[in-house]
Design an enzyme around this catalytic site. Structure first.
Site, PDB file in Angstrom:
ATOM      1  N   ARG A 240       5.112  -6.644   3.014  1.00  0.00           N
ATOM      2  CA  ARG A 240       5.186  -7.486   4.212  1.00  0.00           C
ATOM      3  C   ARG A 240       5.373  -8.943   3.773  1.00  0.00           C
ATOM      4  O   ARG A 240       4.721  -9.404   2.829  1.00  0.00           O
ATOM      5  CB  ARG A 240       3.907  -7.369   5.057  1.00  0.00           C
ATOM      6  CG  ARG A 240       3.830  -6.117   5.900  1.00  0.00           C
ATOM      7  CD  ARG A 240       4.872  -6.101   7.026  1.00  0.00           C
ATOM      8  NE  ARG A 240       4.767  -4.939   7.893  1.00  0.00           N
ATOM      9  CZ  ARG A 240       5.481  -3.823   7.769  1.00  0.00           C
ATOM     10  NH1 ARG A 240       6.374  -3.695   6.810  1.00  0.00           N
ATOM     11  NH2 ARG A 240       5.334  -2.831   8.628  1.00  0.00           N
ATOM     12  N   GLU A 269      10.670 -12.696  10.811  1.00  0.00           N
ATOM     13  CA  GLU A 269      11.854 -11.811  10.849  1.00  0.00           C
ATOM     14  C   GLU A 269      12.398 -11.744  12.260  1.00  0.00           C
ATOM     15  O   GLU A 269      11.593 -11.702  13.208  1.00  0.00           O
ATOM     16  CB  GLU A 269      11.472 -10.403  10.367  1.00  0.00           C
ATOM     17  CG  GLU A 269      11.040 -10.402   8.913  1.00  0.00           C
ATOM     18  CD  GLU A 269      10.645  -9.013   8.394  1.00  0.00           C
ATOM     19  OE1 GLU A 269      10.732  -8.031   9.154  1.00  0.00           O
ATOM     20  OE2 GLU A 269      10.257  -8.917   7.230  1.00  0.00           O
ATOM     21  N   HIS A 288      15.015  -6.202   6.012  1.00  0.00           N
ATOM     22  CA  HIS A 288      13.934  -5.228   6.262  1.00  0.00           C
ATOM     23  C   HIS A 288      14.508  -3.815   6.462  1.00  0.00           C
ATOM     24  O   HIS A 288      14.380  -3.220   7.533  1.00  0.00           O
ATOM     25  CB  HIS A 288      13.094  -5.653   7.480  1.00  0.00           C
ATOM     26  CG  HIS A 288      11.735  -5.003   7.517  1.00  0.00           C
ATOM     27  ND1 HIS A 288      10.615  -5.639   7.977  1.00  0.00           N
ATOM     28  CD2 HIS A 288      11.306  -3.752   7.157  1.00  0.00           C
ATOM     29  CE1 HIS A 288       9.568  -4.829   7.911  1.00  0.00           C
ATOM     30  NE2 HIS A 288       9.962  -3.672   7.405  1.00  0.00           N
TER      31      HIS A 288
HETATM   32  N1  LIG Z   1      10.028  -2.807   3.625  1.00  0.00           N
HETATM   33  C1  LIG Z   1       9.819  -1.785   4.439  1.00  0.00           C
HETATM   34  O1  LIG Z   1      10.687  -1.381   5.210  1.00  0.00           O
HETATM   35  C2  LIG Z   1       8.496  -1.084   4.415  1.00  0.00           C
HETATM   36  C3  LIG Z   1       8.502   0.301   4.666  1.00  0.00           C
HETATM   37  C4  LIG Z   1       7.286   0.966   4.648  1.00  0.00           C
HETATM   38  C5  LIG Z   1       6.110   0.270   4.399  1.00  0.00           C
HETATM   39  N2  LIG Z   1       6.140  -1.064   4.188  1.00  0.00           N
HETATM   40  C6  LIG Z   1       4.882  -1.776   3.944  1.00  0.00           C
HETATM   41  O2  LIG Z   1       4.270  -1.207   2.795  1.00  0.00           O
HETATM   42  C7  LIG Z   1       2.879  -1.083   3.027  1.00  0.00           C
HETATM   43  C8  LIG Z   1       2.281  -0.041   2.104  1.00  0.00           C
HETATM   44  O3  LIG Z   1       2.610   1.256   2.540  1.00  0.00           O
HETATM   45  P1  LIG Z   1       1.889   2.552   1.873  1.00  0.00           P
HETATM   46  O4  LIG Z   1       2.256   3.713   2.727  1.00  0.00           O
HETATM   47  O5  LIG Z   1       2.160   2.614   0.403  1.00  0.00           O
HETATM   48  O6  LIG Z   1       0.337   2.180   2.120  1.00  0.00           O
HETATM   49  P2  LIG Z   1      -0.946   2.735   1.405  1.00  0.00           P
HETATM   50  O7  LIG Z   1      -2.060   2.487   2.341  1.00  0.00           O
HETATM   51  O8  LIG Z   1      -0.713   4.122   0.901  1.00  0.00           O
HETATM   52  O9  LIG Z   1      -1.129   1.783   0.115  1.00  0.00           O
HETATM   53  C9  LIG Z   1      -1.562   0.467   0.175  1.00  0.00           C
HETATM   54  C10 LIG Z   1      -1.979  -0.011  -1.208  1.00  0.00           C
HETATM   55  O10 LIG Z   1      -2.277  -1.411  -1.128  1.00  0.00           O
HETATM   56  C11 LIG Z   1      -3.535  -1.637  -1.757  1.00  0.00           C
HETATM   57  N3  LIG Z   1      -4.183  -2.804  -1.178  1.00  0.00           N
HETATM   58  C12 LIG Z   1      -4.505  -3.041   0.118  1.00  0.00           C
HETATM   59  N4  LIG Z   1      -5.118  -4.239   0.241  1.00  0.00           N
HETATM   60  C13 LIG Z   1      -5.185  -4.766  -1.009  1.00  0.00           C
HETATM   61  C14 LIG Z   1      -5.691  -5.988  -1.531  1.00  0.00           C
HETATM   62  N5  LIG Z   1      -6.279  -6.901  -0.760  1.00  0.00           N
HETATM   63  N6  LIG Z   1      -5.575  -6.199  -2.866  1.00  0.00           N
HETATM   64  C15 LIG Z   1      -4.991  -5.277  -3.663  1.00  0.00           C
HETATM   65  N7  LIG Z   1      -4.483  -4.110  -3.213  1.00  0.00           N
HETATM   66  C16 LIG Z   1      -4.576  -3.867  -1.906  1.00  0.00           C
HETATM   67  C17 LIG Z   1      -4.333  -0.352  -1.507  1.00  0.00           C
HETATM   68  O11 LIG Z   1      -5.427  -0.240  -2.404  1.00  0.00           O
HETATM   69  C18 LIG Z   1      -3.251   0.692  -1.739  1.00  0.00           C
HETATM   70  O12 LIG Z   1      -3.095   0.924  -3.124  1.00  0.00           O
HETATM   71  C19 LIG Z   1       2.794  -0.768   4.526  1.00  0.00           C
HETATM   72  O13 LIG Z   1       1.536  -1.111   5.064  1.00  0.00           O
HETATM   73  C20 LIG Z   1       3.911  -1.618   5.101  1.00  0.00           C
HETATM   74  O14 LIG Z   1       3.423  -2.879   5.472  1.00  0.00           O
HETATM   75  C21 LIG Z   1       7.320  -1.759   4.186  1.00  0.00           C
HETATM   76  O1  LIG Z   2       5.994  -0.259   8.022  1.00  0.00           O
HETATM   77  C1  LIG Z   2       7.061   0.350   8.078  1.00  0.00           C
HETATM   78  O2  LIG Z   2       7.146   1.574   8.291  1.00  0.00           O
HETATM   79  C2  LIG Z   2       8.352  -0.378   7.878  1.00  0.00           C
HETATM   80  O3  LIG Z   2       8.150  -1.681   7.516  1.00  0.00           O
HETATM   81  C3  LIG Z   2       9.265  -0.278   9.053  1.00  0.00           C
HETATM   82  O4  LIG Z   2       8.789  -1.101  10.067  1.00  0.00           O
END
Ligand SMILES: NC(=O)c1ccc[n+]([C@@H]2O[C@H](COP(=O)([O-])OP(=O)(O)OC[C@H]3O[C@@H](n4cnc5c(N)ncnc54)[C@H](O)[C@@H]3O)[C@@H](O)[C@H]2O)c1
Ligand SMILES: O=C(O)[C@H](O)CO
Length: 326
Positions: A240, A269, A288
């Site tokens: 993010r 965004e 994104h």
């Molecule tokens: N660019 C995109 O289109 C896109 C797509 C999907 C997800 N995302 C983002 O990616 C994030 C992660 O997704 P995920 O499914 O892997 O989540 P997840 O919950 O499986 O993993 C999150 C990780 O972040 C770590 N974390 C959280 N807070 C922390 C902190 N303060 N310090 C250190 N580590 C910390 C957790 O321990 C965990 O390892 C989503 O929440 C979303 O915001 C972006």
């Molecule tokens: O969090 C997610 O799934 C992606 O960022 C799409 O919004």
């Protein structure tokens, strides 16, 4: 079963819309372009489904019948978590189905930044490939380099698998707690190591942020973070935008030793036209698109629809986000 009212606040594929319409009354109204229709449907809605729009306290206050919000995303930073919890409204999301696609996107940014893919492709398009390119346009290897991962959840681990197994990269990771690799990701045992942040930043050639946005991560990637990175390292953000202080990122590129940045996400965004990140020569920006493939966006819509139908039927949905934990 009684038909309930569903408000779709961002377009769903037709087959998923049909699944909802078979059981419930459905209104499709995007609050950005169909505000009046959205406002009229909101007070009657038992379920909301969509993404990329803030479901905040004010909106929830206008939705007294709401039982469930189903997000077509895994990230839940657009939702007023405490307010949802206080009102007893279920929040569902789409973990797991997008991991491999987002990891592919992050790898595209790793390759693009280090091998200067966009810049050199533009050189060809501009007719400037008039002689063999020289050292000034060479890139840097990705394979064998050290990857530092911030966030080692579902997507972080998918990135680590690509790096360790496909590109021979040692992986250092920083997360809220160490992951039991033997149980959760045996293929990464001996290849990914939980590492204190300072040590990770000093040792990694690529630092990839794959963090959720929360009170604990907002702005955590700041000037001291960039100053602690290995000189010449590359920064990639696939999590993010607001986890990064963008002024500090620009300063690290212009006055520090950061080689390049690959960014799929931004604090605001779409990226404002005036943002220097849009045109910086050593930034590869993407709009994104982490999960934006036909297959994965459909899988996300399908899971979000299933979540919503299950919740409205009084069943436990497949993917509920624990708003109490936020
Ligand atoms: N660019 C995109 O289109 C896109 C797509 C999907 C997800 N995302 C983002 O990616 C994030 C992660 O997704 P995920 O499914 O892997 O989540 P997840 O919950 O499986 O993993 C999150 C990780 O972040 C770590 N974390 C959280 N807070 C922390 C902190 N303060 N310090 C250190 N580590 C910390 C957790 O321990 C965990 O390892 C989503 O929440 C979303 O915001 C972006
Ligand atoms: O969090 C997610 O799934 C992606 O960022 C799409 O919004």
């Amino acid at each position: 079963m009684t038909r309930k009212n569903i408000l779709v606040f961002r377009e769903l594929p037709d087959d998923q819309l049909a699944r909802l319409q078979a059981v419930h009354e459905v209104t499709v109204a995007d609050p950005r372009s169909q505000r009046a229709a959205f406002d009229a449907a909101l007070p009657l809605a038992h379920g909301l489904i969509g993404s990329s729009f803030p479901v905040d306290d004010a909106l929830l206050a206008r939705a007294p019948r709401l039982e469930v919000v189903s997000s077509v995303s895994v990230g839940v930073d657009n939702y007023a978590l405490a307010s949802l919890h206080a009102r007893g409204i279920l929040l569902c999301h789409t973990p797991g189905v997008l991991d491999e696609t987002v990891a592919d996107t992050v790898f595209a940014l790793l390759m693009a930044t280090s091998r200067r893919v966009v810049e050199l492709s533009n050189l060809v398009r501009d007719g400037a490939w008039t002689k063999n390119i020289g050292e000034d346009l060479f890139g840097f290897d990705v394979h064998g380099k050290t990857l530092g991962l911030l966030g080692f959840g579902r997507i972080g681990q998918a990135i680590a698998r690509r790096a360790a197994l496909g590109f021979g990269m040692p992986v250092l990771y920083h997360a809220r707690r160490p992951v039991d690799l033997a149980a959760q990701a045996p293929e990464l045992q001996g290849r990914a190591v939980h590492t204190p942040l300072a040590e990770l930043l000093a040792g990694a050639d690529f630092v990839v942020a794959m963090l959720p946005l929360s009170d604990s991560t907002r702005g955590m990637i700041d000037a001291s973070f960039f100053a602690a990175m290995k000189p010449g390292a590359v920064f990639i953000n696939g999590g993010r935008g607001a986890t990064v202080q963008e002024d500090a990122l620009l300063a690290a590129l212009d006055h520090g030793t950061l080689r390049a940045a690959g960014l799929d996400v931004f604090a605001t965004e779409p990226l404002p036209a005036a943002s220097p990140l849009r045109t910086h020569p050593r930034v590869t920006p993407l709009p994104h698109i982490g999960s934006a493939t036909h297959e994965t966006r459909h899988a996300m819509a399908e899971l979000a629809t299933t979540n919503l139908l299950q919740a409205l039927a009084g069943e436990r949905p497949a993917a509920v986000f624990d708003t109490a934990s936020a």
